[in-house]
Design a protein around this motif. Structure first.
Motif, PDB file in Angstrom:
ATOM      1  N   ILE A  71       0.850  -1.214  -0.175  1.00 17.08           N
ATOM      2  CA  ILE A  71      -0.104   0.005   0.053  1.00 17.08           C
ATOM      3  C   ILE A  71       0.814   1.161   0.069  1.00 17.08           C
ATOM      4  CG2 ILE A  71      -1.879   1.513   0.957  1.00 17.08           C
ATOM      5  CD1 ILE A  71      -2.562  -1.381   2.506  1.00 17.08           C
ATOM      6  N   TYR A  72       0.980   1.965  -1.099  1.00 10.69           N
ATOM      7  CA  TYR A  72       1.948   3.078  -1.274  1.00 10.69           C
ATOM      8  C   TYR A  72       1.460   4.171  -0.395  1.00 10.69           C
ATOM      9  CZ  TYR A  72       4.294   7.052  -3.480  1.00 10.69           C
ATOM     10  OH  TYR A  72       4.942   8.138  -3.652  1.00 10.69           O
ATOM     11  N   VAL A  73       2.706   4.597   0.431  1.00 12.07           N
ATOM     12  CA  VAL A  73       2.607   5.771   1.295  1.00 12.07           C
ATOM     13  C   VAL A  73       3.438   6.868   0.560  1.00 12.07           C
ATOM     14  CG1 VAL A  73       3.042   6.857   3.460  1.00 12.07           C
ATOM     15  CG2 VAL A  73       2.170   4.371   3.264  1.00 12.07           C
ATOM     16  N   ASP A  74       2.724   8.130   0.140  1.00 14.65           N
ATOM     17  CA  ASP A  74       3.379   9.139  -0.346  1.00 14.65           C
ATOM     18  C   ASP A  74       4.183  10.254   0.609  1.00 14.65           C
ATOM     19  OD1 ASP A  74       3.924  11.391  -1.964  1.00 14.65           O
ATOM     20  OD2 ASP A  74       1.905  12.107  -2.316  1.00 14.65           O
ATOM     21  N   TYR A  75       5.414   9.513   1.179  1.00 12.46           N
ATOM     22  CA  TYR A  75       5.977  10.397   1.849  1.00 12.46           C
ATOM     23  C   TYR A  75       6.630  11.543   1.590  1.00 12.46           C
ATOM     24  CZ  TYR A  75       9.754  11.126   5.343  1.00 12.46           C
ATOM     25  OH  TYR A  75      10.605  11.569   6.168  1.00 12.46           O
ATOM     26  N   PHE A  76       7.162  11.646   0.370  1.00  9.65           N
ATOM     27  CA  PHE A  76       7.958  12.784  -0.139  1.00  9.65           C
ATOM     28  C   PHE A  76       6.969  13.929  -0.526  1.00  9.65           C
ATOM     29  CE2 PHE A  76      10.891   9.231  -0.478  1.00  9.65           C
ATOM     30  CZ  PHE A  76      11.983   9.897   0.198  1.00  9.65           C
ATOM     31  N   LYS A  77       6.060  13.750  -1.508  1.00  7.69           N
ATOM     32  CA  LYS A  77       5.243  14.877  -1.897  1.00  7.69           C
ATOM     33  C   LYS A  77       4.259  15.411  -1.033  1.00  7.69           C
ATOM     34  CE  LYS A  77       4.920  15.308  -6.319  1.00  7.69           C
ATOM     35  NZ  LYS A  77       4.365  15.256  -7.798  1.00  7.69           N
ATOM     36  N   PHE A 129      19.365   9.563   3.377  1.00  2.00           N
ATOM     37  CA  PHE A 129      18.072  10.883   3.263  1.00  2.00           C
ATOM     38  C   PHE A 129      18.918  12.360   3.106  1.00  2.00           C
ATOM     39  CE2 PHE A 129      15.301  13.767   5.137  1.00  2.00           C
ATOM     40  CZ  PHE A 129      14.128  13.568   4.208  1.00  2.00           C
ATOM     41  N   LEU A 130      20.064  12.523   3.858  1.00  2.00           N
ATOM     42  CA  LEU A 130      20.475  13.993   3.865  1.00  2.00           C
ATOM     43  C   LEU A 130      21.134  14.176   2.504  1.00  2.00           C
ATOM     44  CD1 LEU A 130      21.763  14.239   7.339  1.00  2.00           C
ATOM     45  CD2 LEU A 130      19.684  15.522   6.508  1.00  2.00           C
ATOM     46  N   LYS A 131      21.639  13.239   1.842  1.00  2.00           N
ATOM     47  CA  LYS A 131      22.409  13.316   0.688  1.00  2.00           C
ATOM     48  C   LYS A 131      21.503  13.503  -0.583  1.00  2.00           C
ATOM     49  CE  LYS A 131      26.277  11.175  -1.994  1.00  2.00           C
ATOM     50  NZ  LYS A 131      25.500  11.445  -3.323  1.00  2.00           N
ATOM     51  N   ASN A 132      20.505  12.806  -0.523  1.00  2.00           N
ATOM     52  CA  ASN A 132      19.737  12.551  -1.716  1.00  2.00           C
ATOM     53  C   ASN A 132      18.336  13.280  -1.787  1.00  2.00           C
ATOM     54  OD1 ASN A 132      20.961  10.116  -3.597  1.00  2.00           O
ATOM     55  ND2 ASN A 132      20.919   9.515  -1.582  1.00  2.00           N
ATOM     56  N   PHE A 133      17.705  13.421  -0.531  1.00  2.00           N
ATOM     57  CA  PHE A 133      16.237  13.785  -0.556  1.00  2.00           C
ATOM     58  C   PHE A 133      15.955  15.171   0.129  1.00  2.00           C
ATOM     59  CE2 PHE A 133      16.213   9.089  -0.581  1.00  2.00           C
ATOM     60  CZ  PHE A 133      16.140   8.948  -1.876  1.00  2.00           C
ATOM     61  N   ALA A 134      16.925  15.519   1.434  1.00  2.00           N
ATOM     62  CA  ALA A 134      16.714  16.671   2.154  1.00  2.00           C
ATOM     63  C   ALA A 134      17.038  17.967   1.113  1.00  2.00           C
ATOM     64  CB  ALA A 134      17.632  16.603   3.300  1.00  2.00           C
ATOM     65  N   ARG A 135      16.260  18.885   1.357  1.00  2.00           N
ATOM     66  CA  ARG A 135      16.450  20.092   0.939  1.00  2.00           C
ATOM     67  C   ARG A 135      16.528  21.386   1.877  1.00  2.00           C
ATOM     68  NH1 ARG A 135      17.890  17.288  -2.060  1.00  2.00           N
ATOM     69  NH2 ARG A 135      17.443  16.866  -4.264  1.00  2.00           N
ATOM     70  N   PRO A 136      17.744  21.999   2.282  1.00  2.00           N
ATOM     71  CA  PRO A 136      18.848  21.682   1.647  1.00  2.00           C
ATOM     72  C   PRO A 136      19.705  20.507   2.052  1.00  2.00           C
ATOM     73  CG  PRO A 136      19.192  23.362   3.368  1.00  2.00           C
ATOM     74  CD  PRO A 136      17.875  22.951   3.319  1.00  2.00           C
ATOM     75  N   PRO A 137      20.719  19.908   1.336  1.00  2.00           N
ATOM     76  CA  PRO A 137      21.455  18.677   1.725  1.00  2.00           C
ATOM     77  C   PRO A 137      21.915  18.995   3.243  1.00  2.00           C
ATOM     78  CG  PRO A 137      21.842  19.294  -0.515  1.00  2.00           C
ATOM     79  CD  PRO A 137      21.154  20.388   0.155  1.00  2.00           C
ATOM     80  N   GLY A 138      22.491  17.605   3.556  1.00  2.00           N
ATOM     81  CA  GLY A 138      22.945  17.616   4.923  1.00  2.00           C
ATOM     82  C   GLY A 138      24.092  18.437   5.048  1.00  2.00           C
TER      83      GLY A 138
END
Length: 213
Positions: free
Chosen positions: A32-38, A115-124
């Motif tokens: 069951i897809y969980v829309d975490y990012f958007k 997560f901090l390298k790829n998905f966080a804005r700004p990066p870690g």
């Protein structure tokens, strides 16, 4: 309706532990897809009221049971099916020891780093990334040494300890910026042994949500 439902998304190594086990044991299950990012779904009042008060994945639904935390889910599936189950009290405690070590020290650092390298804005922050990387290197060395004289974490057969520890290690090297199997040869051989198990699948093939649009 499938016997098991798993709330998950493709980028979650925590959810991959549960999804991989479900697949390896040949369970009748669906993601069951969980829309975490958007959508920030796990942070919504509805998700926390109806799915998981902790605001996390994975969540396993089996009949009237709703289980959270990957270590709990792996233990439940092992006990329920008898597969990947440690044998006897000593192995159960040893598996628990490595699952806790994994959650705190291995994937507990790898997950935030990725997560901090790829998905966080700004990066870690570079100082934070350096701190995490140093811990990752030291803790992976412990796992690599453990695997120097055995095929799997507890011995000659895979258990839930292996399925917990391997979770983040199948994600692409470019997501970390370093190649874990290339620099840890015992881990590389172990990952290949797990990958050779019937019904193994990559996290991006097993769970929905990749690539991010």
């Amino acid at each position: 309706m499938p016997e098991y439902q798993l709330y998950c998304f493709a980028q979650s190594g925590n959810a991959y532990r549960a999804a991989l086990m479900l697949n390896l044991i040949g369970a009748d299950w669906k993601p069951i897809y969980v829309d975490y990012f958007k959508g920030g779904e796990t942070r919504t009042p509805k998700y926390r009221a109806e799915v998981n008060e902790m605001g996390e994945v994975p969540v396993l639904v089996h009949g009237k049971k709703k289980l959270t935390q990957s270590g709990v889910i792996l233990t439940y599936l092992a006990n329920h099916t008898g597969k990947f189950k440690p044998k006897g009290e000593d192995e159960e405690l040893e598996a628990l020891r490595w699952i806790i070590f994994d959650n705190q020290k291995v994937n507990g650092f790898l997950g935030p780093y990725r997560f901090l390298k790829n998905f966080a804005r700004p990066p870690g922050d570079p100082a934070v990334m350096a701190f995490l990387k140093a811990r990752i290197d030291g803790n992976l060395a412990i796992v690599d040494k453990r695997l120097s004289d055995r095929e799997f974490m507890l011995g000659d057969r895979p258990t839930i300890a292996d399925l917990s520890l391997c979770a983040y290690l199948y994600y692409p090297a470019e997501e970390f910026g370093f190649d874990i199997p290339a620099t840890h040869k015992n881990i590389e051989a172990w990952l290949n042994r797990i990958k050779a198990l019937p019904n193994w699948a990559h996290p991006y093939d097993l769970m929905p949500g990749h690539p991010l649009s």
